[in-house]
Design a protein around this motif. Structure first.
Motif, PDB file in Angstrom:
ATOM      1  N   GLY A 199       0.774  -1.236   0.000  1.00  0.00           N
ATOM      2  CA  GLY A 199       0.000   0.000   0.000  1.00  0.00           C
ATOM      3  C   GLY A 199       0.802   1.282   0.000  1.00  0.00           C
ATOM      4  O   GLY A 199       0.231   2.365  -0.171  1.00  0.00           O
ATOM      5  N   SER A 200       2.107   1.209   0.195  1.00  0.00           N
ATOM      6  CA  SER A 200       2.884   2.460   0.299  1.00  0.00           C
ATOM      7  C   SER A 200       3.142   3.070  -1.065  1.00  0.00           C
ATOM      8  O   SER A 200       3.540   2.372  -1.997  1.00  0.00           O
ATOM      9  N   PRO A 201       2.983   4.388  -1.177  1.00  0.00           N
ATOM     10  CA  PRO A 201       3.371   5.043  -2.432  1.00  0.00           C
ATOM     11  C   PRO A 201       4.883   5.213  -2.541  1.00  0.00           C
ATOM     12  O   PRO A 201       5.392   5.546  -3.607  1.00  0.00           O
ATOM     13  N   GLY A 207      10.349   1.442   0.447  1.00  0.00           N
ATOM     14  CA  GLY A 207      10.253   1.992   1.792  1.00  0.00           C
ATOM     15  C   GLY A 207      10.144   0.904   2.851  1.00  0.00           C
ATOM     16  O   GLY A 207      10.461  -0.274   2.609  1.00  0.00           O
ATOM     17  N   ASN A 208       9.672   1.312   4.021  1.00  0.00           N
ATOM     18  CA  ASN A 208       9.691   0.412   5.183  1.00  0.00           C
ATOM     19  C   ASN A 208       8.715  -0.762   5.053  1.00  0.00           C
ATOM     20  O   ASN A 208       9.074  -1.908   5.344  1.00  0.00           O
ATOM     21  N   THR A 209       7.498  -0.491   4.612  1.00  0.00           N
ATOM     22  CA  THR A 209       6.534  -1.596   4.521  1.00  0.00           C
ATOM     23  C   THR A 209       6.797  -2.450   3.288  1.00  0.00           C
ATOM     24  O   THR A 209       6.416  -3.619   3.253  1.00  0.00           O
ATOM     25  N   CYS A 210       7.469  -1.873   2.305  1.00  0.00           N
ATOM     26  CA  CYS A 210       7.897  -2.663   1.142  1.00  0.00           C
ATOM     27  C   CYS A 210       8.905  -3.715   1.620  1.00  0.00           C
ATOM     28  O   CYS A 210       8.824  -4.893   1.250  1.00  0.00           O
ATOM     29  N   PRO A 233       1.984   1.662   5.295  1.00  0.00           N
ATOM     30  CA  PRO A 233       2.351   2.622   6.347  1.00  0.00           C
ATOM     31  C   PRO A 233       1.092   3.235   6.942  1.00  0.00           C
ATOM     32  O   PRO A 233       0.011   3.147   6.346  1.00  0.00           O
ATOM     33  N   VAL A 234       1.256   3.848   8.107  1.00  0.00           N
ATOM     34  CA  VAL A 234       0.157   4.639   8.667  1.00  0.00           C
ATOM     35  C   VAL A 234       0.199   6.020   8.027  1.00  0.00           C
ATOM     36  O   VAL A 234       1.235   6.690   8.044  1.00  0.00           O
ATOM     37  N   PHE A 235      -0.895   6.413   7.446  1.00  0.00           N
ATOM     38  CA  PHE A 235      -1.072   7.772   6.935  1.00  0.00           C
ATOM     39  C   PHE A 235      -2.276   8.354   7.676  1.00  0.00           C
ATOM     40  O   PHE A 235      -3.396   7.858   7.515  1.00  0.00           O
ATOM     41  N   GLY A 259       5.544   6.437  11.855  1.00  0.00           N
ATOM     42  CA  GLY A 259       6.689   7.228  12.308  1.00  0.00           C
ATOM     43  C   GLY A 259       6.673   7.570  13.790  1.00  0.00           C
ATOM     44  O   GLY A 259       7.728   7.691  14.415  1.00  0.00           O
ATOM     45  N   SER A 260       5.509   7.710  14.376  1.00  0.00           N
ATOM     46  CA  SER A 260       5.445   8.190  15.760  1.00  0.00           C
ATOM     47  C   SER A 260       5.356   7.021  16.747  1.00  0.00           C
ATOM     48  O   SER A 260       5.357   5.857  16.339  1.00  0.00           O
ATOM     49  N   MET A 261       5.270   7.372  18.039  1.00  0.00           N
ATOM     50  CA  MET A 261       5.252   6.323  19.071  1.00  0.00           C
ATOM     51  C   MET A 261       3.875   6.228  19.740  1.00  0.00           C
ATOM     52  O   MET A 261       3.725   5.560  20.755  1.00  0.00           O
ATOM     53  N   GLY A 290       7.646   4.218  15.510  1.00  0.00           N
ATOM     54  CA  GLY A 290       8.932   4.914  15.457  1.00  0.00           C
ATOM     55  C   GLY A 290       9.755   4.556  14.231  1.00  0.00           C
ATOM     56  O   GLY A 290      10.981   4.667  14.243  1.00  0.00           O
ATOM     57  N   ILE A 291       9.103   4.131  13.177  1.00  0.00           N
ATOM     58  CA  ILE A 291       9.803   3.769  11.933  1.00  0.00           C
ATOM     59  C   ILE A 291       9.394   4.790  10.884  1.00  0.00           C
ATOM     60  O   ILE A 291       8.238   4.809  10.437  1.00  0.00           O
ATOM     61  N   ASP A 292      10.334   5.639  10.498  1.00  0.00           N
ATOM     62  CA  ASP A 292       9.938   6.756   9.645  1.00  0.00           C
ATOM     63  C   ASP A 292      10.767   6.845   8.366  1.00  0.00           C
ATOM     64  O   ASP A 292      10.242   6.747   7.259  1.00  0.00           O
ATOM     65  N   LYS A 293      12.079   7.000   8.534  1.00  0.00           N
ATOM     66  CA  LYS A 293      12.919   7.189   7.345  1.00  0.00           C
ATOM     67  C   LYS A 293      13.123   5.857   6.628  1.00  0.00           C
ATOM     68  O   LYS A 293      13.139   4.796   7.259  1.00  0.00           O
TER      69      LYS A 293
HETATM   70  C1  LIG Z   1       1.023  11.525   4.126  1.00  0.00           C
HETATM   71  C2  LIG Z   1       1.677  10.896   5.312  1.00  0.00           C
HETATM   72  C3  LIG Z   1       0.951  10.713   6.476  1.00  0.00           C
HETATM   73  C4  LIG Z   1       1.533  10.112   7.589  1.00  0.00           C
HETATM   74  N1  LIG Z   1       0.791   9.947   8.717  1.00  0.00           N
HETATM   75  C5  LIG Z   1       1.360   9.409   9.809  1.00  0.00           C
HETATM   76  C6  LIG Z   1       0.617   9.256  11.016  1.00  0.00           C
HETATM   77  O1  LIG Z   1      -0.555   9.599  11.104  1.00  0.00           O
HETATM   78  N2  LIG Z   1       1.246   8.726  12.082  1.00  0.00           N
HETATM   79  C7  LIG Z   1       2.546   8.305  12.031  1.00  0.00           C
HETATM   80  O2  LIG Z   1       3.076   7.853  13.036  1.00  0.00           O
HETATM   81  N3  LIG Z   1       3.263   8.394  10.890  1.00  0.00           N
HETATM   82  C8  LIG Z   1       2.716   8.946   9.783  1.00  0.00           C
HETATM   83  N4  LIG Z   1       3.442   9.040   8.621  1.00  0.00           N
HETATM   84  C9  LIG Z   1       4.806   8.463   8.563  1.00  0.00           C
HETATM   85  C10 LIG Z   1       4.840   7.068   7.906  1.00  0.00           C
HETATM   86  O3  LIG Z   1       3.897   6.220   8.478  1.00  0.00           O
HETATM   87  C11 LIG Z   1       6.234   6.453   8.070  1.00  0.00           C
HETATM   88  O4  LIG Z   1       7.185   7.283   7.464  1.00  0.00           O
HETATM   89  C12 LIG Z   1       6.360   5.052   7.513  1.00  0.00           C
HETATM   90  O5  LIG Z   1       7.570   4.480   7.949  1.00  0.00           O
HETATM   91  C13 LIG Z   1       6.359   5.038   5.989  1.00  0.00           C
HETATM   92  O6  LIG Z   1       6.407   3.720   5.531  1.00  0.00           O
HETATM   93  P1  LIG Z   1       6.806   3.400   3.996  1.00  0.00           P
HETATM   94  O7  LIG Z   1       8.266   3.673   3.861  1.00  0.00           O
HETATM   95  O8  LIG Z   1       6.453   1.987   3.806  1.00  0.00           O
HETATM   96  O9  LIG Z   1       5.965   4.313   3.141  1.00  0.00           O
HETATM   97  C14 LIG Z   1       2.881   9.675   7.517  1.00  0.00           C
HETATM   98  C15 LIG Z   1       3.606   9.850   6.338  1.00  0.00           C
HETATM   99  C16 LIG Z   1       3.034  10.477   5.246  1.00  0.00           C
HETATM  100  C17 LIG Z   1       3.845  10.660   3.986  1.00  0.00           C
END
Ligand SMILES: Cc1cc2nc3c(=O)[nH]c(=O)nc-3n(C[C@H](O)[C@H](O)[C@H](O)COP(=O)(O)O)c2cc1C
Length: 324
Positions: A8-10, A14-17, A85-87, A131-133, A164-167
């Motif tokens: 599902g990640s654009p 990335g992390n979920t990939c 990811p969580v969006f 990304g957050s905790m 806590g997984i963001d970058k």
């Molecule tokens: C549009 C957008 C919305 C996001 N919303 C949240 C959120 O609500 N809470 C959170 O903890 N992280 C949020 N994130 C951070 C992503 O969940 C995080 O970077 C994740 O590791 C991305 O996974 P990916 O590399 O598979 O896309 C958001 C990121 C983006 C780009």
């Protein structure tokens, strides 16, 4: 057995990939096919909320990748893995569009009351990172995913979620992820992989073998991995077959005839049941063979199709009782 991943990640790589490909690596086994849909690359029209599916059991949108590919894969899958990811406390919009279009399956189940033959066996699993905790970080996503699995006929079988997984790259450096994924994939696949692999074959894979595989999955999906295929697969399944199976409360829409060679290569059947195809019956090394010698109902009356359906149901019932 098909394990279908919905990525599902654009964000590319990335992390979920990473999470999904690690998971898919662990489920590789003889008899297991894997397929990943990268949702960001798909053309998915958002649900119109028109109510068409509640009356007709199919979606009014017929010219996108849901219609041509994804509905069929969701119906074929034994395991569906959502990786996202969580969006904003939920999933990215493209994946949500896919989920919303599964209102068609919701309608079949809850409005039209027809059942997918794999509904009691199919499993659903969630992989996610945010990304957050925050304590409630995954609550919205888990609710949506559970409801999605319920609509498509998959039992929610758990999740691996990471805070806590963001970058990019942070997921693969997580100290527990490799062990977590191995444990989850093994736990999910082991009971399904222990099932006996049965292939029902006929010429076109449009009627008889489709009905047989559906009844086998419906009656004993926890013991039989039932697949079907044809020596000369038709372009589509027979609409009269779909109709008479719906009379039995079984949904056969979205199924597509498949070629014997590719199905045999993908599943290595242990039992081959042919429907009376004479000289065209395939040879499968090592597989036990049964021939049921049933007349082809294609092009015959609806009553003929109903009689074929009932004979097949009875044969499958006896096969399940005697052999499994
Ligand atoms: C549009 C957008 C919305 C996001 N919303 C949240 C959120 O609500 N809470 C959170 O903890 N992280 C949020 N994130 C951070 C992503 O969940 C995080 O970077 C994740 O590791 C991305 O996974 P990916 O590399 O598979 O896309 C958001 C990121 C983006 C780009």
């Amino acid at each position: 057995m098909l394990v279908l991943g919905l990525q599902g990640s654009p964000r590319k790589n990335g992390n979920t990939c990473y999470l999904l490909s690690a998971f898919m690596d662990k489920v590789q086994n003889p008899g297991v096919q894997t397929r990943v849909i990268s949702v960001r690359d798909k053309n998915i029209t958002p649900c119109l909320g028109c109510g068409f599916c509640e009356k007709k059991g199919r979606c009014i949108i017929t010219d996108d990748d849901m219609a041509t590919e994804i509905y069929t894969l969701l119906r074929r899958a034994d395991v569906i893995v959502v990786a996202t990811p969580v969006f904003f406390f939920n999933m990215p919009s493209r994946l949500k569009a896919l989920v919303d279009r599964c209102q068609t399956f919701w309608s079949l189940k809850y409005r039209l009351k027809v059942k997918d033959p794999l509904a009691d066996t199919r499993r659903g699993f969630l992989l996610s990172a945010g990304g957050s905790m925050g304590k409630n970080l995954f609550d919205g996503l888990v609710l949506t995913t559970r409801y999605f699995f319920d609509a498509v006929g998959a039992r929610y079988s758990g999740s691996l979620v990471y805070r806590g997984i963001d970058k990019k790259g942070e997921m693969q450096n997580h100290p527990d992820v490799a062990a977590d994924v191995t444990k989850a994939a093994t736990g999910l696949l082991t009971p399904l992989a222990a099932r006996k692999r049965v292939l029902f074959a006929c010429r076109e894979n449009a009627c008889r073998s489709q009905m047989a595989a559906a009844f086998a999955a419906h009656l004993a999906g926890d013991r039989i991995d039932a697949q079907c295929a044809g020596s000369k697969p038709a372009g589509m399944t027979n609409p009269d077959m779909v109709r008479v199976m719906a009379e039995k409360g079984i949904d056969m829409q979205f199924r597509k005839p498949r070629a014997l060679e590719s199905v045999i290569a993908g599943m290595s059947p242990q039992l081959l049941v042919t429907m009376g195809c004479g000289e065209e019956c395939p040879f499968v090394p090592g597989a036990e063979v049964m021939d049921w010698d049933l007349p082809d109902p294609a092009g015959q009356s609806l009553d003929f199709m109903r009689a074929a359906r009932d004979r097949i149901q009875e044969r499958v019932r006896r096969l399940v009782e005697d052999e499994f």
